[in-house]
Design an enzyme around this catalytic site. Structure first.
Site, short mmCIF file in Angstrom:
data_model
loop_
_atom_site.label_atom_id
_atom_site.label_comp_id
_atom_site.label_asym_id
_atom_site.label_seq_id
_atom_site.Cartn_x
_atom_site.Cartn_y
_atom_site.Cartn_z
N CYS A 163 6.04 -2.91 -1.19
CA CYS A 163 7.29 -2.64 -0.54
C CYS A 163 8.31 -3.92 -0.49
O CYS A 163 9.37 -3.91 -0.03
CB CYS A 163 7.20 -2.11 0.58
SG CYS A 163 6.21 -0.43 0.65
N HIS A 291 13.15 -4.65 7.68
CA HIS A 291 12.44 -3.77 6.73
C HIS A 291 12.36 -2.56 7.58
O HIS A 291 12.41 -1.45 6.79
CB HIS A 291 11.17 -4.49 6.62
CG HIS A 291 10.28 -3.76 5.65
ND1 HIS A 291 10.72 -3.53 4.13
CD2 HIS A 291 8.99 -3.46 5.62
CE1 HIS A 291 9.49 -2.84 3.49
NE2 HIS A 291 8.61 -2.84 4.38
N LYS A 320 16.33 2.61 6.96
CA LYS A 320 15.22 3.57 6.58
C LYS A 320 15.50 5.11 7.03
O LYS A 320 15.28 6.09 6.46
CB LYS A 320 13.83 3.20 7.02
CG LYS A 320 13.21 1.70 6.57
CD LYS A 320 12.93 1.86 5.22
CE LYS A 320 12.02 0.51 4.66
NZ LYS A 320 12.86 -0.78 4.60
N HIS A 325 11.89 5.30 3.35
CA HIS A 325 11.42 4.21 2.79
C HIS A 325 11.30 4.16 1.18
O HIS A 325 10.44 5.14 0.81
CB HIS A 325 10.08 3.70 3.51
CG HIS A 325 9.54 2.22 3.19
ND1 HIS A 325 10.13 1.64 2.27
CD2 HIS A 325 8.64 1.80 3.78
CE1 HIS A 325 9.29 0.65 2.31
NE2 HIS A 325 8.63 0.73 3.11
N PHE A 381 8.68 -6.41 3.40
CA PHE A 381 7.47 -6.78 3.47
C PHE A 381 6.64 -5.69 3.02
O PHE A 381 6.70 -4.49 3.12
CB PHE A 381 7.15 -6.95 4.85
CG PHE A 381 8.27 -7.73 5.83
CD1 PHE A 381 8.40 -9.14 5.23
CD2 PHE A 381 8.52 -7.37 6.86
CE1 PHE A 381 9.35 -9.92 6.02
CE2 PHE A 381 9.68 -8.37 7.53
CZ PHE A 381 9.75 -9.41 7.16
N PHE A 383 2.47 -4.24 1.50
CA PHE A 383 0.97 -4.09 1.87
C PHE A 383 0.53 -5.55 0.89
O PHE A 383 1.32 -5.91 -0.01
CB PHE A 383 0.64 -2.97 1.02
CG PHE A 383 0.52 -1.61 1.51
CD1 PHE A 383 0.87 -1.51 2.83
CD2 PHE A 383 -0.58 -0.68 1.20
CE1 PHE A 383 0.69 -0.49 3.66
CE2 PHE A 383 -0.62 0.53 1.77
CZ PHE A 383 0.02 0.62 3.11
#
Lengths: 396, 263
Positions: A163, A291, A320, A325, A381, A383
């Site tokens: 992301c 984020h 979002k 997202h 930010f 994974f």
């Protein structure tokens, strides 16, 4: 080799709010969300999604049919808005196609084409002959398609860091410009709805059955969206109009593959690095596009990081709740939301957030405000503990 | 573009266990036996983490571990590059998506991101520095080398490049040229030091015929597997050669690299 400010001379975006900058801005100003109950293919999850209308009915040009998949279709659709192609063509005339780099971010590229091919396997498990993964599924596909479509011939690559992917393409462009490897760069991010992310995030219990509620006391997960954003980046001294990319900061959490560091250590480092590269003090920044995914742990970590770096005064919001997202496209789309906030002075609220979690301290905008700002940050930010913060400023 | 200096190397591939062993083969001091991939055990990852990883992740980390065996760094930026990432996981997820209730494994899903090897690497090393994961399709090694060199020169920091590829499994296999599992890690520094092996000057835009390997088995490996496009560079370093190499980059494009030994 110092990093100079970069001018964003053109940009466009397409997401669940519509196609083009005006569609997004009008939706934000009128309080219209792009989220809808999940109606993607035959998905049987109870959730909300940010789907882009019309992708199904808009095939790629015949000469580029080898790239045919939902992700490349969305890229093609998005490129038609805001006169972006004309601006790139103009840059090609000025610099030459071989001096314009292309950096695209995506998380899952055209994996939907592979999901669909698996559903068409024959009785012996063979995939259909017309399956073309090397131009659809693979993560370079999006760059390959856009490079072919825009007829660019400079350096190119796909960044795929979940992301944060299409935030990092801005940092890559800064470096290639600084190293003299290109005179301008097209950057972007594209990700599309697919079963892999819908059922995958669901397997991690990260998908909300309601509209996502960033920073809310009752937040319980994400809504997945799709979208595309593109920007044309040129050196500041090249002139022209446009806001500036003042700095970028990238870091690694070194903590967990899918959970952020609980105190937001890597996120805070990315924000600090962006400020320090730009030579801008925290109190000069007027807005942060968070984020803000609306999972309990992500928002808590980002809140801790924002408080460490900026304190609790700076207006913040997550978009979002407007778009869902958009994963690997979120960096580019939210960078563009941040540019829109700088240029319009319209700071969008964090839609759907009703009651801010008492444990979270950031100054979250529950109502949109009109306020002129000189600098704004966008956080992404992903994974793998992969973090990127971008700092933008008005033309000085 | 300013040169960069290689100061640590790690290698793993069929019949190639480490840079030390590969260097002897590439220098002609020992014979190449194109056998199976050596057993992968990247002990830099804790056993509980390692158990959750895949062949692709282990392969990348094995190369990293080999490169970091001789030099230690408190922190290091990383550039991971792979043509297609982890197609084993794609195969498993797409099979699961065809079953009733779509039982995607949460572990497979979080390992499916292209930057999973980079994420595990940062967890194992504690590196907080920037990390990117990219692809340039069949030119992924050159795309990664260029990106890592740009970062080293512009940020004035050492950067570790990690290139890795694995074969496509099962039903997917016939849609991709043959690939062997191959991983390579190179630590690039913007300045020369006592540890420098070689000076590299990248010349993007310079083309020509791709550099090839004399040994037919190594040439097959190079031609099949994007990460193994590094083999001519590794061979030049192992032989302390001064040479101009041509590496495959984007579709129908190449990058030239001038290699000179240090010390």
């Amino acid at each position: 080799m110092p990093i100079s400010p970069i001018r964003i001379t053109a940009y466009t975006l397409t997401n669940a709010l519509g196609s083009g900058v005006d569609a997004s801005l009008h939706a934000l100003q009128s309080g219209r969300s792009g989220l809808r109950p999940c109606d993607f293919q035959d998905v049987d999850l109870s959730t909300w999604i940010g789907r882009v209308d019309g992708i199904e009915g808009q095939p790629l040009p015949a000469a580029l049919s080898r790239f045919e998949c939902r992700n490349n279709r969305l890229a093609h659709l998005a490129l038609q808005a805001d006169g972006f192609i004309e601006r790139v063509d103009d840059a090609v005339c000025r610099y030459g196609a071989d001096r314009i780099a292309l950096f695209m971010g995506t998380s899952t590229s055209g994996i939907g084409a592979t999901e669909e091919a698996y559903r068409r396997r024959d009785g012996r498990g063979n995939l259909p002959d017309d399956f073309q993964p090397a131009t659809t599924h693979v993560i370079y596909s999006i760059t390959d398609f856009v490079r072919s479509y825009l007829q660019l011939k400079g350096a190119a690559l796909t960044v795929s860091t979940a992301c944060s992917s299409s935030a990092k393409v801005f940092a890559a462009a800064q470096r290639y410009l600084a190293a003299g490897l290109c005179d301008a760069a097209v950057v972007g991010g594209v990700d599309t709805l697919c079963l892999t992310t819908l059922y995958g995030f669901n397997s991690l219990d990260l998908v909300s059955s309601r509209r996502c509620k960033p920073w809310d006391a009752n937040r319980n997960g994400i809504n997945i969206g799709e979208g595309a954003g593109f920007a044309l980046l040129e050196p500041e001294q090249a002139g022209g109009k446009g806001s500036l990319l003042l700095g970028s900061g990238e870091s690694s959490d070194a903590y967990h593959i899918s959970t952020p560091h609980p105190e937001g250590r890597g996120a805070a480092l990315a924000m600090r690095l962006a400020l320090s590269q730009a030579g801008v003090a925290a109190d000069e920044v007027g807005y942060i596009n968070l984020h803000g995914t609306a999972t309990p742990s992500n928002d808590a970590a980002e809140d801790a990081a924002v408080m460490q770096v900026f304190g609790g005064q700076i207006p913040c919001s997550s978009t979002k709740g407007w778009t869902g997202h958009t994963l690997g496209a979120a960096g580019a789309i939210e960078a563009i939301f941040t540019l829109m906030a700088l240029e319009s002075g319209f700071l969008p609220c964090s839609l759907n957030t009703e009651q801010q979690d008492e444990a979270l301290s950031a100054n979250l905008l529950l109502e949109s405000v009109q306020q002129d700002i000189a600098c704004a940050m966008s956080n992404s930010f992903g994974f793998g503990g992969n973090n990127c913060s971008l700092l933008f400023g008005c033309d000085r | 573009m300013k040169p960069v200096y290689i100061e640590a190397i790690g290698v793993v591939g069929p019949g190639l266990e480490s840079w030390q062993q590969a260097a002897a083969i590439l220098a002609g001091d020992s014979e190449y036996h194109a056998c199976e991939l050596p057993a992968l055990k990247p002990t830099m990852l804790k056993p509980n983490e390692r158990r959750r990883t895949t062949l692709t992740i282990k392969l990348a980390l094995q190369a990293v571990q080999d490169a970091l065996a001789s030099n230690s760094y408190p922190d290091l930026s990383t550039v991971f590059t792979s043509s297609d990432g982890d197609m084993d996981i794609v195969d498993r997820i797409c099979q699961a998506l065809c079953l009733p209730d779509h039982p995607v494994s949460p572990t497979f899903f979080h390992n499916s991101v292209h930057n999973a090897p980079a994420g595990y690497c940062s967890i194992a090393t504690g590196f907080h520095a920037p990390s990117t994961s990219l692809s340039g399709l069949n030119g992924s090694f050159a795309a990664g080398l260029l990106d890592a060199a740009v970062q080293a020169v512009v940020e004035r920091q050492p950067v570790m490049l990690v290139a890795y590829d694995t074969p496509w499994p099962g039903a997917l296999n016939r849609f991709r040229q043959r690939r062997s599992p191959f991983g390579v890690a190179l630590v690039l520094h913007p300045q020369t030091s006592a540890q420098s092996f070689a000076e590299l000057t990248l010349l993007p835009g310079a083309g020509g015929d791709e550099s090839k390997m004399a040994d037919s088995r190594l040439e097959q490996l190079r031609a099949d597997t994007p990460a193994a496009a590094s083999l001519p560079l590794l061979e030049a370093i192992a032989n302390n050669s001064t040479v101009r190499l041509v590496l495959p980059y984007l579709v129908d494009e190449q990058i030239a690299v001038e290699v000179r030994p240090c010390n």
